[in-house]
Design a protein around this motif. Structure first.
Motif, mmCIF file in Angstrom:
data_model
loop_
_atom_site.group_PDB
_atom_site.id
_atom_site.type_symbol
_atom_site.label_atom_id
_atom_site.label_comp_id
_atom_site.label_asym_id
_atom_site.label_seq_id
_atom_site.Cartn_x
_atom_site.Cartn_y
_atom_site.Cartn_z
ATOM 1 N N ALA A 1 -26.084 17.703 -16.295
ATOM 2 C CA ALA A 1 -26.722 17.583 -14.980
ATOM 3 C C ALA A 1 -25.866 18.359 -13.995
ATOM 4 O O ALA A 1 -24.652 18.227 -14.005
ATOM 5 N N TYR B 1 -31.110 20.308 -14.500
ATOM 6 C CA TYR B 1 -30.706 19.725 -15.774
ATOM 7 C C TYR B 1 -30.876 20.750 -16.878
ATOM 8 O O TYR B 1 -31.949 21.337 -17.022
ATOM 9 N N SER C 1 -32.108 11.941 -10.810
ATOM 10 C CA SER C 1 -32.940 12.454 -9.720
ATOM 11 C C SER C 1 -34.064 11.505 -9.328
ATOM 12 O O SER C 1 -34.444 11.443 -8.168
ATOM 13 N N MET D 1 -32.233 13.726 -15.948
ATOM 14 C CA MET D 1 -33.047 13.976 -14.750
ATOM 15 C C MET D 1 -33.750 12.697 -14.296
ATOM 16 O O MET D 1 -33.729 12.354 -13.105
ATOM 17 N N ALA E 1 -36.844 18.173 -8.816
ATOM 18 C CA ALA E 1 -35.716 18.439 -9.720
ATOM 19 C C ALA E 1 -36.040 19.692 -10.518
ATOM 20 O O ALA E 1 -37.186 20.155 -10.514
ATOM 21 N N SER F 1 -33.337 16.047 -19.915
ATOM 22 C CA SER F 1 -34.481 15.536 -19.141
ATOM 23 C C SER F 1 -34.303 14.036 -18.881
ATOM 24 O O SER F 1 -34.722 13.526 -17.842
#
Ligand code: IPM
Ligand code: MN
Length: 368
Positions: free
Chosen positions: A264, A274, A306, A302, A68, A299
């Motif tokens: 995102a 992100y 992800s 994420m 990511a 984050s």
């Protein structure tokens, strides 16, 4: 779990908020027994200074090899006079395009503890929880370069979309609505633009596949008005690139500050980048004043999208909420007569809160 994350701090406050976010992620990794490996890359003005271009191939390669991408912000007055194709923003547009990140999710939530930081009336914003699904790799942002300027006195920006580009973002909008309150507002300018007329047609066709979702169409000017007038009316908004850019800055005022909005940007297969919705804020860059929460919340998105780390993502969201509830804020969140925390101190509060929640969870487990 072990995950590799490409980290592109970029320019201005991007570098400050990224540093803190990595500390937060390391705290999460410790608590949950994960390893995050961070691979740095340059983008934007920092990349121009170092390599002569806003998105060097090495950076793109680092992103492609990672699980990511985290991105801070790009741009600043230092690079303002460069030609359009060499500006820091070009790096951002290019990375979005190259990684095919067509679906940009921008959640907008009113935190109870920040209601008085918003310029809007409390009774209108209380409980607001909407998601803007912005198309990110088409439209005016990606007009054919040769059509940009025909002669010295004429400029042309083209707004082009293919059926497939619209279909895939509209599907994202419906799917997001399905996971939330099943209401989709499709925003366009169908009374003027042909691209919007096709957009509306496609939304109507797709609606047949999602009978459980209520759909409405709204012209973008009316949507801009209603976001201020009655924001609680919205669940998911799906819209094209430029409209989504404008409406998300507007909607950020519901949270009190652009410094609160995460995002995102996703590819079809779920790969994501992100980034906070805010920019590089040159006026406060380097002063330890930036609000790191949008980056920290990015984050968290994420971890959720992800890495499928739901509990870990919720731990960050919870810590942020608790820190705000405890009365901490940064100076972008205007609270009458009070001084906000520095970037560093806000980050430390989030990390302390994570540790405290961790300890509480441990005690609860011990007594279970
Ligand atoms: C955003 C930003 C970018 C955009 C700029 C920096 C190119 O405003 O992510 O909203 O317009 O998409
Ligand atoms: Mn924007």
């Amino acid at each position: 779990m072990k995950k590799t994350v490409a980290v592109l701090p970029g320019d201005g406050i991007g570098t400050e908020v990224m540093e803190g976010t990595i500390k937060v992620l390391n705290a999460v990794a410790d608590r949950f027994g994960h390893t995050f490996e961070f691979q740095k890359g340059v983008i934007g003005g920092a990349a121009i200074d170092e390599t002569g271009e806003p998105l060097p191939k090495e950076t793109l390669d680092v992103c492609k090899e990672s699980d990511a991408v985290l991105l801070g912000a790009v741009g600043g007055p230092k690079w303002d006079d460069l030609p359009r194709n060499l500006r820091p923003e070009k790096g951002l547009l290019k990375i979005r395009k190259e990684l095919e990140l067509f679906a940009n999710l921008r959640p907008v939530k009113a935190y109870d503890s920040l209601l008085d930081a918003s310029p809007l009336k409390e009774e209108r914003i209380k409980g607001v929880d909407m998601l803007i699904v912005r198309e990110l790799t088409g439209g005016l942002y990606f007009g054919t370069p040769s059509e940009r300027r025909e002669d010295g006195d004429r400029v042309v920006d083209t707004l082009s979309y293919t059926r497939e580009e619209i279909e895939r973002i509209v599907d994202q909008g419906f799917q997001a609505a399905r996971k939330r309150n099943r209401k989709l507002t499709s925003v366009d300018k169908a009374n003027v633009l042909e691209s919007s007329r096709m957009w509306r047609e496609i939304v109507n066709e797709k609606a047949a596949n999602y009978p459980d979702v209520d759909v409405e169409h709204m012209l973008v000017d009316a949507a801009a008005m209603k976001i201020v007038q009655n924001p609680a009316n919205f669940d998911v908004i799906v819209t094209e690139n430029l409209f989504g850019d404008i409406l998300s800055d507007e909607a950020s005022m519901i949270t009190g500050s652009l410094g609160m909005l995460p995002s995102a940007s996703l590819r079809k297969d779920g790969f994501g980048m992100y980034e906070p919705v805010h920019g590089s804020a040159p006026d406060i860059a380097g002063k330890n004043l930036a609000n790191p929460l949008a980056m920290i919340l990015s984050s968290s998105m994420m971890l959720n999208h992800s890495f499928n780390m739901k509990e870990e993502s919720e731990a960050i969201d919870k810590a942020v909420k608790e820190v705000l509830e405890a009365g901490y804020f940064t100076s972008d969140l205007v609270k009458k007569g009070k001084r906000g925390l520095s970037t560093d101190k806000m980050i430390n509060q989030v990390i302390l809160q994570l540790a405290e929640d961790n300890a509480t969870a441990g005690i609860m487990e011990a007594y279970a």
